[in-house]
Design an enzyme around this catalytic site. Structure first.
Site, PDB file in Angstrom:
ATOM      1  N   ASN A 188     -61.546  -9.342   8.606  1.00 27.18           N
ATOM      2  CA  ASN A 188     -61.349  -8.199   7.672  1.00 27.18           C
ATOM      3  C   ASN A 188     -60.652  -8.626   6.453  1.00 27.18           C
ATOM      4  O   ASN A 188     -60.654  -7.970   5.573  1.00 27.18           O
ATOM      5  CB  ASN A 188     -60.474  -7.062   8.113  1.00 27.18           C
ATOM      6  CG  ASN A 188     -61.234  -6.336   9.317  1.00 27.18           C
ATOM      7  OD1 ASN A 188     -62.452  -6.546   9.435  1.00 27.18           O
ATOM      8  ND2 ASN A 188     -60.547  -5.431   9.876  1.00 27.18           N
ATOM      9  N   LYS A 189     -60.118  -9.860   6.479  1.00 29.67           N
ATOM     10  CA  LYS A 189     -59.337 -10.315   5.140  1.00 29.67           C
ATOM     11  C   LYS A 189     -60.293 -10.686   3.916  1.00 29.67           C
ATOM     12  O   LYS A 189     -61.471 -10.832   4.074  1.00 29.67           O
ATOM     13  CB  LYS A 189     -58.500 -11.713   5.720  1.00 29.67           C
ATOM     14  CG  LYS A 189     -57.524 -11.117   6.558  1.00 29.67           C
ATOM     15  CD  LYS A 189     -56.531  -9.731   6.330  1.00 29.67           C
ATOM     16  CE  LYS A 189     -55.303  -9.435   7.390  1.00 29.67           C
ATOM     17  NZ  LYS A 189     -55.376  -9.628   8.407  1.00 29.67           N
TER      18      LYS A 189
END
Ligand SMILES: *Cc1c(COP(=O)(O)O)cnc(C)c1O
Length: 386
Positions: A188-189
Site C-alpha cells: 500500500n505504500k
C-alpha cells in the site's frame, strides 16, 4: 421503465501501479536461478542510496524490522524510554516493546495529526534515549525542530518515514539527512516491493551492523570464514522483491505528482460540495513537501447520526473502499494492560475514532474523485443531527 445504470467498478482505497516491464523483469529473476537476496538487492540498495544523497541504505523484508534494528544499533533496550505518537500503525510502538524499552506517547497536533513536538520536552526523563516521529499520510514532521530537539537532549532519532518516501522538508528529500530513517515498501505504500523496507544509516559501521542484524548476526570473511557475535534475525529482502522495487523507483516522481494532482482535486471538489460547512475536517493543504500517501478527512461525530463504521458501510455499498489509519495505539488491549487509559491522549483518540481514509492512488481519475466526494456528501447530508 429505464434500466438501472451499469454498476461502476469497485474503487479500492489504494492500489499499486505495477507496469509490464516490472512484471517481465520479475519473470526474468524467477528464471535466473538466483531468487533470494543477491544482485538485485545490491542494485536496489545502490539506487536507494543515490536517492538518499549517497547515505548508506540497506534493504529488508519489512519497514518494521528496519526500525527495530535501528533501535538495537542505537543501544536502546531495557530501562530506556522512547518518545513516539499514539496515532500510527502499531508497528511504530511495538518495536519499542520488542527491544525491551518503554514507549512514551506524546499527543498529536490536531492540525498536522503528527506528534506534537511542542509537547515532547515535558515527556523527557533521564531514561529517554530516542524519538520516533511518524509522517502520517506523508506529511513530514518539522525536521528542523525535530533534529534541534534531539541534539539539545542527546536523543537518537528513528524517523518512521514508512509513509513519506518521496516527501521533502525545505526542499530536501526525506531520507537524505537526519539520523536513522526507515521506509516501508509494503503493497500500500507509495512505492512497493510487495513486502519490504529499507533503513538509511549514518555510516558504514552502522550499515555493517544492520547487515548482521538482518541475517542471524553472521559475518563472513574470505571463502570459508564465518563468525556470529550478536543475535540477529531473518530479515533479508529477496531478489524477486528487489526487482519489483527497481521497477517502481524510477516512477516515484510521476506517482507523487499524480497523487498531488488528485489531492488538489479533492480539496477543490470538497469545497464545492459544501462538506466543510457540515463540519468535515480536512488535512493540511501541503503541495510542496507531502507525497500524499493518503487523503484523510475527519468526520464531525458530534453532528452526525451515524458512526464511522456506518459511513464506511454506505460507501462500500456505493462501490467505494475507505480505510481507517489508525485507531489510537494506547487503547489496544496490550497497551491498556501496560497502563494506558482512555483520555490519555485526547487528540489522538478523536482522530482514531473519526479519521477516514478516502481512495487515493496514481491510477485514479478525477471522475473517481468526483464520485467519492458526491457519495460522501450525500451520506453526510442525509444523516445530520437536527
Ligand atoms: C507501513 C507502516 C509501517 C510498517 O511497515 P511494514 O513494511 O508493513 O512492516 C510502519 N509504520 C507506519 C507508519 C506504516 O505506515
Amino acid at each position: 421503465m429505464s434500466a438501472a445504470p451499469p454498476a461502476q467498478p469497485y474503487l479500492p482505497f489504494t492500489r499499486p501501479t505495477l507496469d509490464d516491464a516490472t512484471i517481465a523483469g520479475v519473470a526474468e529473476v524467477l528464471r535466473s536461478g538466483w531468487i533470494t537476496s543477491g544482485p538485485h538487492v545490491k542494485a536496489f540498495e545502490a539506487q536507494l542510496s543515490a536517492y538518499c544523497g549517497g547515505r548508506p541504505v540497506r534493504a529488508f523484508n519489512s519497514g518494521t524490522c528496519t526500525m527495530e534494528i535501528a533501535l538495537r544499533i542505537a543501544g536502546v533496550g531495557p530501562g530506556h524510554e522512547v518518545i513516539t505518537t499514539p496515532l500510527s500503525w502499531v508497528a511504530t510502538s511495538n518495536i519499542v516493546l520488542d527491544v525491551g524499552a518503554r514507549p512514551v506517547f506524546v499527543d498529536i497536533d490536531p492540525v498536522t495529526r503528527n506528534l506534537d513536538l511542542a509537547r515532547v520536552e515535558a515527556a523527557l526523563t533521564p531514561a529517554t534515549r530516542a524519538i520516533i516521529p511518524v509522517d502520517l499520510a506523508g506529511l513530514p514532521v518539522d525536521r528542523d525542530r525535530l533534529h534541534a530537539l534531539a541534539k539539545k537532549h542527546n536523543l537518537r532519532v528513528v524517523e518512521d518515514a514508512a509513509q513519506s518516501f518521496g516527501s521533502t522538508w525545505a526542499g530536501r528529500r526525506i531520507g537524505s539527512f537526519g539520523d536513522f530513517v526507515s521506509f516501508s515498501f509494503h503493497a500500500n505504500k507509495n512505492i512497493t516491493t510487495i513486502e519490504g523496507g529499507c533503513l538509511v544509516l549514518n555510516n558504514e559501521a552502522e550499515a555493517k551492523l544492520a547487515e548482521q542484524y538482518r541475517l542471524q548476526g553472521v559475518v563472513r570473511t574470505g571463502f570459508d570464514g564465518m563468525d556470529v557475535d550478536l543475535v540477529g534475525g531473518k530479515y533479508n529482502l529477496t531478489d524477486v522483491a528487489a526487482r519489483v522495487g527497481l521497477g517502481q523507483l524510477p516512477r516515484l516522481d510521476e506517482f507523487t505528482a499524480r497523487r498531488r494532482e488528485l489531492a488538489r482535486a479533492y480539496f477543490e471538489l470538497i469545497a464545492a460540495s459544501g462538506l466543510p460547512s457540515l463540519g468535515l475536517g480536512l488535512p493540511v493543504a501541503n503541495f510542496t513537501d507531502s507525497n500524499w500517501h493518503m487523503f484523510q478527512v475527519m468526520l464531525p461525530e458530534a453532528r452526525l447520526t451515524l458512526k464511522r463504521a456506518e459511513v464506511m458501510a454506505k460507501m462500500h455499498d456505493a462501490g467505494i473502499g475507505t480505510g481507517v489509519h489508525y485507531p489510537a495505539i494506547h487503547l489496544f488491549s496490550l497497551y491498556r494492560r501496560l497502563g494506558w487509559q482512555p483520555g490519555d491522549y485526547r487528540h489522538a483518540e478523536s482522530a482514531g475514532r473519526n479519521l477516514l481514509t478516502l481512495p487515493l492512488f496514481p491510477a485514479m481519475t478525477r471522475a473517481d474523485v468526483v464520485r467519492v466526494v458526491d457519495t460522501l456528501a450525500a451520506i453526510l447530508r442525509s444523516h445530520q443531527k437536527s
